[in-house]
Design a protein around this motif. Structure first.
Motif, PDB file in Angstrom:
ATOM      1  N   VAL A 352       0.867  -1.176   0.000  1.00 16.41           N
ATOM      2  CA  VAL A 352       0.000   0.000   0.000  1.00 16.41           C
ATOM      3  C   VAL A 352       0.905   1.226   0.000  1.00 16.41           C
ATOM      4  CG1 VAL A 352      -1.931  -1.127   1.180  1.00 16.41           C
ATOM      5  CG2 VAL A 352      -0.171   0.017   2.532  1.00 16.41           C
ATOM      6  N   PRO A 353       0.385   2.392  -0.405  1.00 17.08           N
ATOM      7  CA  PRO A 353       1.215   3.594  -0.314  1.00 17.08           C
ATOM      8  C   PRO A 353       1.782   3.735   1.098  1.00 17.08           C
ATOM      9  CG  PRO A 353      -0.796   4.070  -1.513  1.00 17.08           C
ATOM     10  CD  PRO A 353      -0.948   2.672  -0.973  1.00 17.08           C
ATOM     11  N   ILE A 354       3.043   4.103   1.185  1.00 23.11           N
ATOM     12  CA  ILE A 354       3.731   4.138   2.478  1.00 23.11           C
ATOM     13  C   ILE A 354       2.953   4.938   3.509  1.00 23.11           C
ATOM     14  CG2 ILE A 354       5.857   4.890   3.646  1.00 23.11           C
ATOM     15  CD1 ILE A 354       7.300   4.343   0.956  1.00 23.11           C
ATOM     16  N   SER A 355       2.376   6.051   3.099  1.00 25.45           N
ATOM     17  CA  SER A 355       1.644   6.905   4.032  1.00 25.45           C
ATOM     18  C   SER A 355       0.395   6.244   4.591  1.00 25.45           C
ATOM     19  CB  SER A 355       1.254   8.216   3.341  1.00 25.45           C
ATOM     20  OG  SER A 355       0.437   7.955   2.205  1.00 25.45           O
ATOM     21  N   ARG A 356      -0.092   5.165   3.961  1.00 27.08           N
ATOM     22  CA  ARG A 356      -1.322   4.506   4.384  1.00 27.08           C
ATOM     23  C   ARG A 356      -1.074   3.269   5.253  1.00 27.08           C
ATOM     24  NH1 ARG A 356      -5.046   7.517   4.732  1.00 27.08           N
ATOM     25  NH2 ARG A 356      -6.449   5.726   4.775  1.00 27.08           N
ATOM     26  N   ILE A 357       0.181   2.912   5.470  1.00 27.22           N
ATOM     27  CA  ILE A 357       0.462   1.657   6.165  1.00 27.22           C
ATOM     28  C   ILE A 357      -0.136   1.615   7.562  1.00 27.22           C
ATOM     29  CG2 ILE A 357       2.342   0.367   7.266  1.00 27.22           C
ATOM     30  CD1 ILE A 357       3.945   0.700   4.736  1.00 27.22           C
ATOM     31  N   GLY A 358       0.017   2.682   8.335  1.00 28.85           N
ATOM     32  CA  GLY A 358      -0.524   2.702   9.691  1.00 28.85           C
ATOM     33  C   GLY A 358      -2.029   2.506   9.701  1.00 28.85           C
ATOM     34  N   HIS A 359      -2.725   3.230   8.825  1.00 34.69           N
ATOM     35  CA  HIS A 359      -4.184   3.107   8.753  1.00 34.69           C
ATOM     36  C   HIS A 359      -4.592   1.726   8.272  1.00 34.69           C
ATOM     37  CE1 HIS A 359      -4.678   7.344   9.600  1.00 34.69           C
ATOM     38  NE2 HIS A 359      -3.836   7.648   8.619  1.00 34.69           N
ATOM     39  N   PHE A 360      -3.863   1.184   7.290  1.00 41.49           N
ATOM     40  CA  PHE A 360      -4.176  -0.150   6.786  1.00 41.49           C
ATOM     41  C   PHE A 360      -4.076  -1.183   7.907  1.00 41.49           C
ATOM     42  CE2 PHE A 360      -2.549  -4.264   5.452  1.00 41.49           C
ATOM     43  CZ  PHE A 360      -3.557  -4.690   4.611  1.00 41.49           C
ATOM     44  N   ILE A 361      -2.988  -1.163   8.661  1.00 38.55           N
ATOM     45  CA  ILE A 361      -2.795  -2.152   9.733  1.00 38.55           C
ATOM     46  C   ILE A 361      -3.896  -2.022  10.778  1.00 38.55           C
ATOM     47  CG2 ILE A 361      -1.295  -2.843  11.641  1.00 38.55           C
ATOM     48  CD1 ILE A 361       1.100  -2.174   9.857  1.00 38.55           C
ATOM     49  N   GLU A 362      -4.188  -0.810  11.210  1.00 37.29           N
ATOM     50  CA  GLU A 362      -5.215  -0.607  12.234  1.00 37.29           C
ATOM     51  C   GLU A 362      -6.578  -1.121  11.772  1.00 37.29           C
ATOM     52  OE1 GLU A 362      -3.673   3.350  14.684  1.00 37.29           O
ATOM     53  OE2 GLU A 362      -5.245   3.534  13.164  1.00 37.29           O
ATOM     54  N   GLU A 363      -6.984  -0.694  10.583  1.00 37.93           N
ATOM     55  CA  GLU A 363      -8.318  -1.038  10.098  1.00 37.93           C
ATOM     56  C   GLU A 363      -8.440  -2.530   9.806  1.00 37.93           C
ATOM     57  OE1 GLU A 363      -9.091   1.421   6.709  1.00 37.93           O
ATOM     58  OE2 GLU A 363      -8.637   3.273   7.801  1.00 37.93           O
ATOM     59  N   SER A 418      -9.405  -4.516   1.789  1.00 34.26           N
ATOM     60  CA  SER A 418      -8.763  -3.395   2.464  1.00 34.26           C
ATOM     61  C   SER A 418      -7.604  -2.849   1.630  1.00 34.26           C
ATOM     62  CB  SER A 418      -8.259  -3.834   3.848  1.00 34.26           C
ATOM     63  OG  SER A 418      -7.685  -2.759   4.544  1.00 34.26           O
ATOM     64  N   VAL A 419      -6.805  -3.745   1.061  1.00 32.00           N
ATOM     65  CA  VAL A 419      -5.716  -3.316   0.170  1.00 32.00           C
ATOM     66  C   VAL A 419      -6.273  -2.482  -0.977  1.00 32.00           C
ATOM     67  CG1 VAL A 419      -4.024  -4.153  -1.521  1.00 32.00           C
ATOM     68  CG2 VAL A 419      -4.146  -5.209   0.735  1.00 32.00           C
ATOM     69  N   HIS A 420      -7.362  -2.948  -1.569  1.00 33.98           N
ATOM     70  CA  HIS A 420      -7.970  -2.245  -2.701  1.00 33.98           C
ATOM     71  C   HIS A 420      -8.465  -0.855  -2.283  1.00 33.98           C
ATOM     72  CE1 HIS A 420      -9.772  -2.000  -6.651  1.00 33.98           C
ATOM     73  NE2 HIS A 420     -10.944  -1.734  -6.131  1.00 33.98           N
ATOM     74  N   ARG A 421      -9.093  -0.771  -1.101  1.00 33.20           N
ATOM     75  CA  ARG A 421      -9.568   0.540  -0.611  1.00 33.20           C
ATOM     76  C   ARG A 421      -8.408   1.510  -0.443  1.00 33.20           C
ATOM     77  NH1 ARG A 421     -12.726  -2.612   2.756  1.00 33.20           N
ATOM     78  NH2 ARG A 421     -11.347  -2.210   4.546  1.00 33.20           N
ATOM     79  N   HIS A 422      -7.270   0.987  -0.031  1.00 35.20           N
ATOM     80  CA  HIS A 422      -6.097   1.842   0.178  1.00 35.20           C
ATOM     81  C   HIS A 422      -5.255   1.993  -1.092  1.00 35.20           C
ATOM     82  CE1 HIS A 422      -6.397   2.489   4.544  1.00 35.20           C
ATOM     83  NE2 HIS A 422      -6.928   1.284   4.599  1.00 35.20           N
ATOM     84  N   ARG A 423      -5.800   1.568  -2.232  1.00 30.99           N
ATOM     85  CA  ARG A 423      -5.148   1.695  -3.537  1.00 30.99           C
ATOM     86  C   ARG A 423      -3.782   1.004  -3.555  1.00 30.99           C
ATOM     87  NH1 ARG A 423      -7.860   4.597  -6.974  1.00 30.99           N
ATOM     88  NH2 ARG A 423      -6.054   4.886  -8.351  1.00 30.99           N
ATOM     89  N   GLY A 424      -3.800  -0.239  -3.063  1.00 33.95           N
ATOM     90  CA  GLY A 424      -2.574  -1.014  -2.995  1.00 33.95           C
ATOM     91  C   GLY A 424      -2.571  -2.167  -3.979  1.00 33.95           C
ATOM     92  N   SER A 425      -1.660  -3.110  -3.761  1.00 27.55           N
ATOM     93  CA  SER A 425      -1.484  -4.280  -4.616  1.00 27.55           C
ATOM     94  C   SER A 425      -1.547  -5.539  -3.767  1.00 27.55           C
ATOM     95  CB  SER A 425      -0.139  -4.218  -5.339  1.00 27.55           C
ATOM     96  OG  SER A 425       0.167  -5.463  -5.933  1.00 27.55           O
TER      97      SER A 425
END
Length: 472
Positions: A352-363, A418-425
């Motif tokens: 996921v974009p680096i800036s989104r990692i914290g939010h991704f893990i929490e959610e 969740s990855v998709h919501r955060h525009r990840g792979s």
């Protein structure tokens, strides 16, 4: 055309001893690294030169036999395993193992696809250079496989994925023609970038037989440290500070949760938890300095002082010597081994974009915990490039096989949504293979899939190059 006629022609082309059909001989090539997939093959073909690869592909076209290219067979997504039909042939590139050239002035090394990654590193070091691709399987994986999957590893933050480390390719096309693109140029604006088309294609468009790879100066010193932090958000702030202070000297920035390190200590008693008190997250960071170890350590001290003053880091320890540095890296590298000892688990290699990692893990942690109370999250990876190995261990005392059977699909969907919501792979560095092909088709836009199919049909109209991988 029959398989028998194809095999006879292959024996004539590369020698009977290099066409393996006995089950005892072929077995090591038919099961993937994780033992998730086992296929069957009419033969395992072992060419020794690019011309022999080309001859075999032409025979496959003539006899309509699908080919599954394979390097060290260390892939984690089943990309180099044949299907169960017994109609496909594995083409092993291991005998293409020559280092063709080292050019210190151009900072390049030209190697064949079957050269082991650790051998490339060794040859580069002997020439006073660094080949920075480094990953757990480097003692057995091959450069061809690294290129086919666009492998990542621990140095991506500074040096990039394998794609960024490759300047030119030699490829056997799906028609059996040999393309020599071994030019070793940093600048070449003469049309479509065919090199990048074949890298990451997992052998579905053609077979990579050799590559020109970038080398870098050997660093004068490497300094390694562990930093304890309260959360992934603090780790991101620490990453920003480290990049500001150290700039291009920062070559590694690995995130490990507390449970990861506890798991390592549980199964490898000699690897102690590195801090007196528990901490939610630990970062392993490494600086590679072209000046001196004294300069690197001075930089580290200033960095840690600032991080502690700003409350980003709760505790830190700097390796005093190479042995201690190796011990720090061993903690990180033993996490997958500790997971295996703990039992089967649900693995994800996501970005996921680096800036989104914290939010991704929490959610995502919260969503999984709500679905399956008591699950244990094994979260670690290359924070500096946004790649996490986001794995889910069964609750304590729960049968791991039963857990996987019941929860693998629902948890995969939770994670990938969740990855998709955060525009990840959904695949950061392991490729799609056959493991993630359906999910990839689900999350990609229709136009993206259409373009991929158009490329596949244009280059491999008979669908003989590793069919059933990457694309349906």
């Amino acid at each position: 055309m029959t398989q028998a006629a194809f095999l006879t022609a292959c024996r004539n082309a590369i020698g009977a001893t290099q066409v393996l059909t006995d089950p005892h001989d072929t077995a090591p090539y038919l099961t993937d690294w994780r033992r998730r997939y086992t296929g069957a093959a009419c033969a395992v073909l072992c060419p020794a030169t690019p011309d022999e690869v080309a001859a075999l592909v032409k025979l496959a076209v003539e006899h309509r036999i699908a080919l599954v290219p394979q390097g060290g067979n260390t892939g984690l997504a089943g990309g180099a395993t044949p299907d169960a039909s017994g109609a496909q042939a594995v083409i092993s590139l291991r005998r293409l193992n020559r280092v063709r050239d080292i050019d210190p002035h151009n900072n390049t090394i030209t190697v064949e696809a079957g050269v082991i990654l650790a051998e490339v590193q060794r040859h580069a070091a002997e020439a006073g250079r660094l080949f920075p691709l480094s990953l757990a399987a480097e003692g057995s994986c091959t450069i061809g496989g690294n290129l086919a999957t666009n492998a990542g590893g621990t140095g991506v933050l500074r040096y990039g994925n394998t794609r960024e480390l490759c300047l030119g390719l030699e490829v056997v096309t799906a028609q059996g023609e040999l393309w020599d693109g071994l030019r070793g140029l940093r600048k070449d604006n003469t049309g479509y970038d065919l090199r990048d088309l074949f890298i990451g294609a997992e052998g579905t468009l053609g077979i990579i037989t050799a590559a020109v790879l970038k080398l870098h100066p050997q660093p004068a010193a490497r300094v390694t440290a562990l930093a304890a932090l309260a959360s992934p958000h603090a780790a991101l702030d620490f990453l920003s500070l480290t990049q500001r202070v150290a700039g291009p000297l920062l070559t590694g920035f690995e995130l490990m949760s507390d449970f990861c390190l506890r798991l390592v200590g549980r199964h490898f008693e000699q690897m102690r938890y590195p801090f007196a008190e528990p901490h939610a997250q630990v970062v392993l960071l490494e600086l590679s300095d072209s000046e001196s170890e004294e300069h690197a350590r001075g930089l580290f001290e200033r960095l840690m002082e600032t991080a502690l003053e700003e409350g980003l880091v709760e505790d830190a320890v700097v390796a005093e010597n190479l042995t201690q540095s190796r011990a720090f890296w061993n903690l990180r590298e033993h996490i997958p081994l500790a997971q295996a000892e703990e039992g089967l688990n649900i693995k994800h290699d996501i970005a996921v974009p680096i800036s989104r990692i914290g939010h991704f893990i929490e959610e995502t942690d919260a969503a999984i915990a709500q679905a399956v109370p008591g699950v244990r999250m094994v979260t670690f990876g290359h924070l500096g490039d946004g790649n996490l190995h986001y794995n889910v261990q069964a609750p304590e005392g729960v049968d791991a096989k039963a857990f996987l059977k019941t929860w693998q699909s629902p948890i995969n969907q939770l994670v990938y949504d969740s990855v998709h919501r955060h525009r990840g792979s959904i695949s950061a560095e392991h490729g799609l293979g056959q493991l993630k092909i359906d999910e990839a088709m689900h999350y990609k836009q229709d136009i993206e899939v259409q373009l991929m199919r158009a490329v596949k049909h244009a280059l491999d109209p008979l669908n003989l190059m590793n069919p059933g991988k990457v694309l349906r």
